[in-house]
Design a protein around this motif. Structure first.
Motif, PDB file in Angstrom:
ATOM      1  N   ALA B  61       0.843  -1.196   0.000  1.00 14.88           N
ATOM      2  CA  ALA B  61       0.000   0.000   0.000  1.00 14.88           C
ATOM      3  C   ALA B  61       0.881   1.249   0.000  1.00 14.88           C
ATOM      4  O   ALA B  61       0.631   2.216  -0.733  1.00 14.88           O
ATOM      5  CB  ALA B  61      -0.914   0.001   1.221  1.00 14.88           C
ATOM      6  N   LEU B 117      -7.746  -2.541  -0.247  1.00 12.11           N
ATOM      7  CA  LEU B 117      -6.518  -1.797  -0.478  1.00 12.11           C
ATOM      8  C   LEU B 117      -6.818  -0.470  -1.179  1.00 12.11           C
ATOM      9  O   LEU B 117      -6.217   0.552  -0.868  1.00 12.11           O
ATOM     10  CB  LEU B 117      -5.572  -2.652  -1.336  1.00 12.11           C
ATOM     11  N   LEU B 121      -5.522   3.260  -0.469  1.00 18.37           N
ATOM     12  CA  LEU B 121      -4.707   3.997  -1.430  1.00 18.37           C
ATOM     13  C   LEU B 121      -5.189   5.433  -1.613  1.00 18.37           C
ATOM     14  O   LEU B 121      -4.383   6.362  -1.757  1.00 18.37           O
ATOM     15  CB  LEU B 121      -4.711   3.275  -2.787  1.00 18.37           C
TER      16      LEU B 121
END
Lengths: 272, 255, 263
Positions: B61, B117, B121
């Motif tokens: 990440a 994720l 982000l």
């Protein structure tokens, strides 16, 4: 004005800097005295330990051995009887304070009444010709004016000795002449004893009542020369005097020799 | 040598104080465990594959976010920095968006992407972007006017000017921006995992806390500290190297 | 630019300043009206939600306590950071002893300290202030240390030669000399503090701005959630503006000096 006891006495001053690559002897063995009301210029080849000597005089550096005495008592730290004018006016004046604030700062911890303090500051600014700039910040002024502020700060401190470390090395020639005359004038009208360190031979002869010529590092006094020019000096006529030329030639030769040869301990010679 | 010795003394002193606080009963060891216990747990974790998988997720990440943010910031920053019209037109918008704390976007990101994720982000990229963007604009604008005029008078093409004039000037700024962004991206990568709950070190921290596993929690805090230290060291090195071949001397701190 | 009529120039500046934001808001409005994305609320709906949600008792119950904790955290980190920074910056031994420790603590992502603080202090207002301080202090501390260390040697020597006493030396020489760096640190600390305020409330709270926003999200109150994001943005901008004002006052000499050397 020699009246028996000297104002400043330096005896067998020696300063060695310890460093990782070995010790460096900056000042070898230096002795001289200075009387009340004198203006002594110290000249020497560049890198000859002038600044070290000056810092020892001002109590900013501890000598390795030897003594510096002021009015008969040894100097062990910065003394209220001395004020220093540094070469780098831009780094010695505080840019966050006004001109007035800069001159006033060293007086804050002296027990003076507000009125006396104000008067002292105004008087000092007057003496250097900057009463109108009191509220400006140093960086708003030209280099020459900034150095005037530093001088005002020094005289407002009312020291017995004014110590100046190549104060005019960073200003242009015209300004420099004006500042030299300012130093002469302060010396004559206020009787301030002054030690003036310079690398400029003409300047030393023009300003001084005495010139100490230093040797190359490790430093000694090479010659102690009395400048027998009239006390009233001005840039044009004084510098045109034959005696001025003789004296400056004499200092010049000494410095050239100091640059070439290893230091030979010279006794103080007076040329009359 | 002296410096290393003193530094080690400081570290040791800290550990001793840490040990003494629970030992003297100042704080219950349940809330502040002994450093030896934490160290033992760390060694145990290091042998655990699951730990390394979580670490990899967090660093993925971080790296993705940093890369995306840097790319976007370089492209936009160069355009805005080079064209005065764009600079004037975007000024207020930038000044408005920049102070918006990136964590304010967490609820939005969760709604849009779920506990994934991608949600993390959004947060990482938003925070890291501004660090680089601002530096790139400064860097591009810093091109010496004389050099610019010289280049123009010699008829360098736009492409050549970019390559030989703008890029070398802006590079050190860019590196400073990337270094700052790398630290910020790590903070937000871990934070997102803690708050959003996408898998990674941050989520483990939150799980340790809710399970009352103080030893595990302190161990993970130490791990994130070490990660941060590593990121700082690496990027400072990269920055220094990019400065080494660059001639201009400038102050290290961002304005 | 000097010869033109001032009214025209002001108009042009205004157009530049507000042009893009205006275009963005219009686009947002058009997009939200046409799009069927249910997580997007239009500008009017958000504005309405903003008025309903934040103006009134919620301001006193949720916003003010958050802001108070933020202010306390920032003030605390400035006081502690500058005081410790001056001590560490001027004492070389102390600096070398603490160096590696400080590097490590600075590198810890501040939000991971929230669970630790919850463990040690419980879920309290004090805990949140401590969390804000524990993150915001580092940029201030490290910048102060650097600033103190970088104080010009001639300036210090001047202070020595005039025998300026310790306190005045601190007040008139060391502190102002380090001020530009300290302000850089404070600027970085502000954004860290705001992040920690929000996160600590999202995490461990039943009131406060961060809690509210997370609550709206969990209950799919989309316009309200957007209004919360807007409010956080406004607080961020307010902080930046306040900081700018303070900085201009504190560093007036520094900016004036820079302008002159650049000219």
């Amino acid at each position: 004005m020699p009246d028996g006891s000297p104002l400043l006495r330096v005896e067998h001053l020696r300063k060695v800097y310890a460093s990782a690559t070995g010790d460096v002897e900056a000042v070898a063995d230096l002795s001289f005295t200075m009387d009340h009301g004198e203006l002594v210029c110290i000249v020497g080849p560049s890198g000859c330990g002038k600044t070290t000597l000056l810092k020892c005089l001002a109590g900013l550096l501890r000598p390795t051995s030897g003594v510096v005495e002021m009015d008969g008592s040894p100097v062990t730290g910065p003394s209220p009887a001395m004020a220093v004018v540094f070469q780098e006016y831009g780094r010695s004046l505080y840019p966050w304070l006004t001109v007035r604030g800069n001159v006033e700062l060293p007086l804050r911890h002296q027990k003076l009444s507000r009125a006396v303090r104000d008067r002292t500051v105004s008087d000092a600014l007057e003496a250097v010709g900057l009463p109108h700039a009191a509220r400006s910040h140093p960086w708003q002024l030209s280099g020459g004016m900034q150095q005037r502020v530093a001088i005002a700060r020094a005289i407002a401190y009312r020291p017995e000795v004014l110590i100046m470390d190549e104060p005019f090395a960073a200003v242009d020639a015209q300004t420099r002449a004006d500042l030299e005359d300012l130093v002469r004038e302060l010396h004559l009208t206020r009787g301030i004893s002054t030690v003036f360190v310079t690398h400029d031979i003409d300047e030393s002869v023009y300003l001084g009542r005495r010139v100490l010529v230093l040797s190359h590092a490790p430093t000694r006094v090479r010659e102690d020369l009395v400048i027998d020019l009239p006390p009233e000096r001005d840039q044009l006529t004084t510098r045109a005097l034959p005696r001025f030329t003789e004296l400056r030639t004499r200092v010049y030769e000494q410095i050239q020799r100091a640059k070439r040869g290893p230091a030979e301990a010279g006794p103080a010679i007076s040329v009359g | 040598m002296r410096k290393v010795l003193l530094g080690a003394t400081g570290l040791l002193g800290f550990l001793v104080v840490w040990h003494l606080i629970p030992a003297t009963g100042l704080v219950d060891p349940q809330y502040l465990p002994y450093p030896t216990d934490v160290a033992a747990r760390l060694l145990q974790e290091f042998r655990d594959l699951a730990f390394w998988r979580r670490l990899r997720l967090t660093m993925t990440a971080w790296a993705l976010g940093l890369a995306l943010a840097t790319l976007a910031a370089v492209v936009l920053g160069t355009a805005v920095g080079l064209v005065p019209f764009l600079r004037r037109a975007t000024h207020t918008t930038v000044e408005f968006l920049r102070p918006v704390p990136s964590v304010a976007l967490i609820p939005l990101a969760v709604l849009m992407f779920g506990l994934q994720l991608r949600a993390a982000l959004v947060i990482v990229v938003y925070a890291a972007f501004w660090q680089v963007f601002v530096q790139v604009i400064y860097g591009v604008a810093d091109v010496d006017t004389v050099a610019r005029d010289t280049a123009r008078s010699f008829g360098l093409t736009r492409r050549e000017r970019l390559r030989y004039l703008v890029l070398p000037t802006a590079l050190p700024y860019l590196m400073t921006g990337v270094r700052l962004a790398a630290a910020v991206a790590l903070i937000l990568a871990v934070t997102a995992e803690m708050v959003i709950g996408n898998p990674g070190l941050g989520r483990s921290i939150e799980l340790s806390r809710s399970a009352g596993d103080a030893v595990g929690l302190y161990g993970l805090v130490v791990v994130t500290g070490l990660l941060g230290l590593l990121v700082n060291l690496v990027f400072r090195l990269v920055e220094r190297r990019s400065l080494a071949w660059h001639q201009s001397v400038r102050s290290e701190e961002l304005p | 630019m000097t010869a033109r009529r001032p009214a025209l120039r002001i108009a042009a500046n205004l157009l530049f300043a507000l042009g893009l934001p205006a275009v963005a808001v219009v686009l947002w409005g058009v997009w939200s009206a046409r799009s069927d994305n249910r997580f997007l609320a239009g500008p009017l709906a958000v504005l309405d939600a903003f008025r309903r949600t934040w103006i009134g008792p919620a301001f006193v119950d949720d916003v003010l306590p958050s802001l108070l904790r933020l202010a306390l955290g920032i003030a605390g980190s400035i006081v502690l950071g500058v005081a410790a920074g001056i001590a560490i910056g001027s004492l070389r031994r102390l600096r070398e002893t603490l160096g590696p420790l400080l590097e490590f603590f600075r590198a810890i992502p501040p939000p991971v300290l929230i669970p630790v603080a919850m463990l040690l202090l419980g879920i309290t207002g004090t805990m949140k202030v401590v969390v804000i301080m524990s993150g915001a202090i580092w940029p201030i501390l490290l910048n102060t240390i650097d600033g103190v260390r970088a104080t010009d040697s001639v300036m210090l020597e001047t202070a020595d030669s005039y025998r300026i006493p310790r306190w005045e030396r601190l007040r008139f020489v060391v502190l102002p000399a380090a001020a530009p760096r300290i302000m850089t640190g404070v600027r970085q600390a502000l954004s860290v503090a705001l992040i920690l305020m929000v996160i600590s409330e999202m995490f461990a709270s039943s009131s406060g701005l961060g809690y509210r926003i997370a609550y709206f999200q969990r209950n799919y109150l989309i316009a309200e959630m957007w209004s919360g994001i807007l409010l956080l943005g406004l607080i961020g901008i307010l902080l930046a503006v306040l900081f700018g004002l303070v900085e201009r006052r504190v560093l007036r000499w520094y900016q004036g000096m820079k302008e002159i050397t650049r000219a």
